[in-house]
Enzyme design. Structure first.
Site, mmCIF file in Angstrom:
data_model
loop_
_atom_site.group_PDB
_atom_site.id
_atom_site.type_symbol
_atom_site.label_atom_id
_atom_site.label_comp_id
_atom_site.label_asym_id
_atom_site.label_seq_id
_atom_site.Cartn_x
_atom_site.Cartn_y
_atom_site.Cartn_z
ATOM 1 N N VAL A 38 -8.501 -2.860 6.490
ATOM 2 C CA VAL A 38 -8.767 -1.626 5.747
ATOM 3 C C VAL A 38 -7.472 -0.797 5.725
ATOM 4 C CG1 VAL A 38 -10.049 0.556 5.807
ATOM 5 C CG2 VAL A 38 -11.214 -1.607 6.274
ATOM 6 N N GLY A 39 -7.139 -0.300 4.537
ATOM 7 C CA GLY A 39 -5.887 0.466 4.400
ATOM 8 C C GLY A 39 -4.795 -0.349 3.716
ATOM 9 N N GLY A 177 18.746 -6.160 -0.949
ATOM 10 C CA GLY A 177 19.194 -4.771 -0.793
ATOM 11 C C GLY A 177 18.294 -3.798 -1.535
ATOM 12 N N GLY A 181 14.629 -3.880 2.483
ATOM 13 C CA GLY A 181 15.802 -4.413 3.186
ATOM 14 C C GLY A 181 16.649 -3.301 3.786
ATOM 15 N N LEU A 182 16.869 -2.240 3.025
ATOM 16 C CA LEU A 182 17.741 -1.156 3.496
ATOM 17 C C LEU A 182 17.079 -0.374 4.633
ATOM 18 C CD1 LEU A 182 19.086 0.228 0.094
ATOM 19 C CD2 LEU A 182 20.267 -1.297 1.701
ATOM 20 N N GLU A 199 22.953 -8.689 -1.130
ATOM 21 C CA GLU A 199 22.211 -8.399 -2.359
ATOM 22 C C GLU A 199 22.790 -9.250 -3.476
ATOM 23 O OE1 GLU A 199 19.541 -6.578 -3.652
ATOM 24 O OE2 GLU A 199 20.265 -7.578 -5.466
ATOM 25 N N GLY A 268 11.682 -9.011 -2.307
ATOM 26 C CA GLY A 268 10.668 -8.517 -3.234
ATOM 27 C C GLY A 268 9.282 -9.040 -2.885
ATOM 28 N N HIS A 440 16.885 30.583 0.098
ATOM 29 C CA HIS A 440 18.210 30.341 0.669
ATOM 30 C C HIS A 440 18.166 30.584 2.175
ATOM 31 C CE1 HIS A 440 22.523 30.236 1.130
ATOM 32 N NE2 HIS A 440 22.419 31.317 1.883
HETATM 33 C C1 FAD Z 1 7.519 -2.890 4.534
HETATM 34 C C2 FAD Z 1 6.970 -2.119 3.357
HETATM 35 C C3 FAD Z 1 7.228 -0.774 3.241
HETATM 36 C C4 FAD Z 1 6.716 -0.049 2.183
HETATM 37 N N1 FAD Z 1 6.993 1.281 2.101
HETATM 38 C C5 FAD Z 1 6.510 1.990 1.059
HETATM 39 C C6 FAD Z 1 6.735 3.376 0.968
HETATM 40 O O1 FAD Z 1 7.362 3.985 1.841
HETATM 41 N N2 FAD Z 1 6.229 4.048 -0.104
HETATM 42 C C7 FAD Z 1 5.521 3.402 -1.081
HETATM 43 O O2 FAD Z 1 5.111 4.059 -2.047
HETATM 44 N N3 FAD Z 1 5.273 2.097 -1.016
HETATM 45 C C8 FAD Z 1 5.741 1.374 0.030
HETATM 46 N N4 FAD Z 1 5.458 0.047 0.111
HETATM 47 C C9 FAD Z 1 4.647 -0.563 -0.961
HETATM 48 C C10 FAD Z 1 3.144 -0.281 -0.736
HETATM 49 O O3 FAD Z 1 2.775 -0.760 0.518
HETATM 50 C C11 FAD Z 1 2.337 -0.930 -1.844
HETATM 51 O O4 FAD Z 1 2.804 -0.508 -3.094
HETATM 52 C C12 FAD Z 1 0.859 -0.564 -1.721
HETATM 53 O O5 FAD Z 1 0.335 -0.982 -0.481
HETATM 54 C C13 FAD Z 1 0.068 -1.194 -2.857
HETATM 55 O O6 FAD Z 1 -1.267 -0.837 -2.737
HETATM 56 P P1 FAD Z 1 -2.397 -1.734 -3.348
HETATM 57 O O7 FAD Z 1 -3.664 -0.957 -3.147
HETATM 58 O O8 FAD Z 1 -2.060 -2.175 -4.700
HETATM 59 O O9 FAD Z 1 -2.442 -3.070 -2.479
HETATM 60 P P2 FAD Z 1 -2.299 -3.445 -0.945
HETATM 61 O O10 FAD Z 1 -1.889 -2.335 -0.092
HETATM 62 O O11 FAD Z 1 -1.494 -4.696 -0.942
HETATM 63 O O12 FAD Z 1 -3.801 -3.783 -0.531
HETATM 64 C C14 FAD Z 1 -4.512 -4.854 -1.063
HETATM 65 C C15 FAD Z 1 -5.655 -5.192 -0.127
HETATM 66 O O13 FAD Z 1 -6.511 -6.118 -0.772
HETATM 67 C C16 FAD Z 1 -6.950 -7.087 0.144
HETATM 68 N N5 FAD Z 1 -7.295 -8.282 -0.617
HETATM 69 C C17 FAD Z 1 -6.478 -9.087 -1.332
HETATM 70 N N6 FAD Z 1 -7.177 -10.031 -1.964
HETATM 71 C C18 FAD Z 1 -8.484 -9.819 -1.649
HETATM 72 C C19 FAD Z 1 -9.690 -10.453 -2.008
HETATM 73 N N7 FAD Z 1 -9.733 -11.482 -2.853
HETATM 74 N N8 FAD Z 1 -10.838 -9.988 -1.471
HETATM 75 C C20 FAD Z 1 -10.838 -8.924 -0.642
HETATM 76 N N9 FAD Z 1 -9.732 -8.280 -0.294
HETATM 77 C C21 FAD Z 1 -8.568 -8.726 -0.793
HETATM 78 C C22 FAD Z 1 -5.764 -7.271 1.062
HETATM 79 O O14 FAD Z 1 -6.175 -7.772 2.318
HETATM 80 C C23 FAD Z 1 -5.216 -5.855 1.168
HETATM 81 O O15 FAD Z 1 -5.761 -5.156 2.254
HETATM 82 C C24 FAD Z 1 5.932 -0.704 1.193
HETATM 83 C C25 FAD Z 1 5.653 -2.065 1.310
HETATM 84 C C26 FAD Z 1 6.149 -2.775 2.385
HETATM 85 C C27 FAD Z 1 5.824 -4.229 2.504
#
Ligand code: FAD
Length: 464
Positions: A38-39, A177, A181-182, A199, A268, A440
């Protein structure tokens, strides 16, 4: 519980839980299905845990530099086990909070992997559920890189890299990059590793404004991170003294070998649109795994929506959240459209942030581009923070004075960019931004001065 719902949401990441909660607020009976946590990625292995690590690393760096203004602390060091525990505690609190929110909104939660049976039916662990509307929010997963297979020990993806308490490397290579990565490069550098980032493209953050991306690269370089652009990883061999990685310099077409202890593959992410049975019921999923939608977040099959990372870039949490709200409102019979004015942030210190168009994009769109800049070296507030490296840059249209974009490097850029997102939403002119009284001394004054500089009327810098 009856298995018939108004709205079914697949995935409980930022997109999914926003969609589920909004649909429930609109009086709908909602089922959320979650396969793993969840989350989603953001709370469990993305935004939140990385930001916790970056904050700890920044505090450590602050202590080390305190001597400049008389704060002498001897032997500041980090207990990575304790840091890991703090990181996990935050994740637990937030994901527990999302579960409570789902419950509080009377949303049923089913654990398991959902697959489509037909346009209104999904199957989870052998059980079928029907929804008048179904919202796909299945997110994304790390890209793989041939020759660098992730084992979460020697070669890690972002999820493995979060575990700083395990096998902390002396030497780390980050392949990629981009933001991920950064951010990890800086965490590992500050916690004590020697870090190289490679990169493939000609600059870090390839899609970003080249000037601010270049400035960030320069600052990270000064912090001791080696950044090599137009460089690709060719292969890796495990030897006694470490991982021997062959790199290719794409400018000179020459190869060399570097030796590291750990490799982070951060090239990516790829969408999780395949394997859900969507194609069989006529929903278009493109060859990369993205699910195309219209501006209401509806796929080509009426009643099936898609949101978040699984739809299209940018792969950002706040984009997923907004798409979730849009889809939920439409699934509940509303008429909402998605607005793609999405700010983008890299949480290194200094931070990088942008919203709207780059100079190049504005010129391509036919605007007569005018640029205003304010360097943080001229900011009183930046001086009092001991953080004068940075730049605020605004892009405007010379003919209409319309604000078109903002690009920044500096402390709190992640928060400052919100003002620029609002300005763009409100159709502000550059004059509007310059006329707004900013407190300011604050970093936000730099935005006002950059706007004034665009008209060559800034006060604290020469108006060249
Ligand atoms: C290391 C890292 C750092 C990041 N930092 C940032 C940041 O600082 N700011 C930012 O804006 N974004 C950041 N992101 C990107 C961000 O995490 C994603 O854009 C965001 O989580 C996308 O949300 P979402 O709801 O599309 O999917 P997700 O968060 O990927 O959630 C999808 C969920 O669906 C579930 N799921 C998949 N298929 C099924 C299925 N068939 N049945 C039931 N459940 C399923 C998965 O288990 C998952 O819990 C980061 C990503 C990473 C990897």
């Amino acid at each position: 519980m009856s298995n018939i719902y108004d709205v079914i949401v697949i995935g409980t990441g930022p997109g999914g839980y926003h969609a589920a909660i909004r649909a429930a607020q609109l009086g709908k009976k909602v089922l959320a299905v979650e396969a793993e946590y969840v989350g989603g990625v953001c709370l469990n292995v993305g935004c939140i845990p990385t930001k916790a690590l970056l904050h700890a690393a920044e505090e450590l760096e602050g202590i080390r530099h305190g001597a400049e203004f008389g704060l002498e602390v001897k032997d500041a060091k980090v207990d990575t086990k304790k840091l890991g525990g703090w990181r996990d505690g935050i994740v637990k609190k937030l994901t527990g909070g999302v579960s409570q929110l789902l419950k509080g909104n009377k949303i049923d939660l089913k654990t398991g992997f959902a697959r489509f049976v037909d346009k209104n039916t999904i199957e989870v662990e052998g059980e079928r559920f029907q929804g008048r509307a179904i919202i796909v929010a299945t997110g994304s997963e790390p890209n793989t890189l041939p020759g660098f297979e992730v084992d979460q020990k020697n070669i890690v993806d972002s999820t493995g890299a979060l575990r700083v308490e395990e096998q902390f490397p002396k030497r780390l290579l980050c392949i990629g990059g981009g933001a991920i990565g950064l951010e990890f490069a800086q965490v590992y550098k500050r916690l004590g590793a020697e870090v190289t980032v490679i990169e493939f493209m000609g600059q870090i953050l390839p899609a970003a404004d080249p000037e601010t991306a270049g400035l960030l690269a320069k600052i990270l370089g000064k912090q001791g991170i080696t950044i090599r652009t137009q460089t690709k990883g060719v292969k890796v061999e495990k030897k006694k003294d470490g991982l021997h990685v062959t790199l290719e310099d794409l400018k000179t077409a020459t190869q060399e070998t570097i030796v590291v202890d750990k490799i982070l593959v951060a090239t990516g992410r790829r969408p999780r649109g395949k394997g859900l049975g969507l194609e069989a019921i006529g929903v278009v999923v493109d060859e990369r795994g993205y699910i195309p939608t219209n501006e209401k977040m509806e796929t080509n099959v009426p009643g099936i929506y898609a949101i978040g990372d699984v739809t299209r870039p940018p792969l950002l949490a706040h984009k997923a959240m907004k798409e979730g709200l849009t889809a939920a409102e439409n699934a509940a019979g509303g008429n909402a459209v998605m607005d793609y004015q999405i700010p983008n942030v890299v949480y290194t210190s200094p931070e990088w942030a942008a919203v709207g168009m780059t100079e190049e994009e504005a010129a391509k769109a036919g605007y007569k581009v005018k640029v205003g800049k304010f360097p943080l070296a001229a900011s009183g507030r930046a001086m009092t923070l001991g953080a004068t490296e940075g730049l605020i840059k605004l892009i405007g249209d010379a003919e209409t004075d319309l604000l078109l974009g903002a690009h920044m490097v500096g402390p709190s850029a992640s928060d400052l960019i919100a003002e620029m997102a609002l300005a763009l939403e409100m159709g502000a002119t550059v004059t509007d931004v310059g006329l707004t009284v900013h407190a300011h001394p604050t970093l936000s004054e730099g935005i006002m001065e950059a706007a004034e500089h665009l008209h060559r009327q800034a006060i604290h810098i020469a108006n060249r």
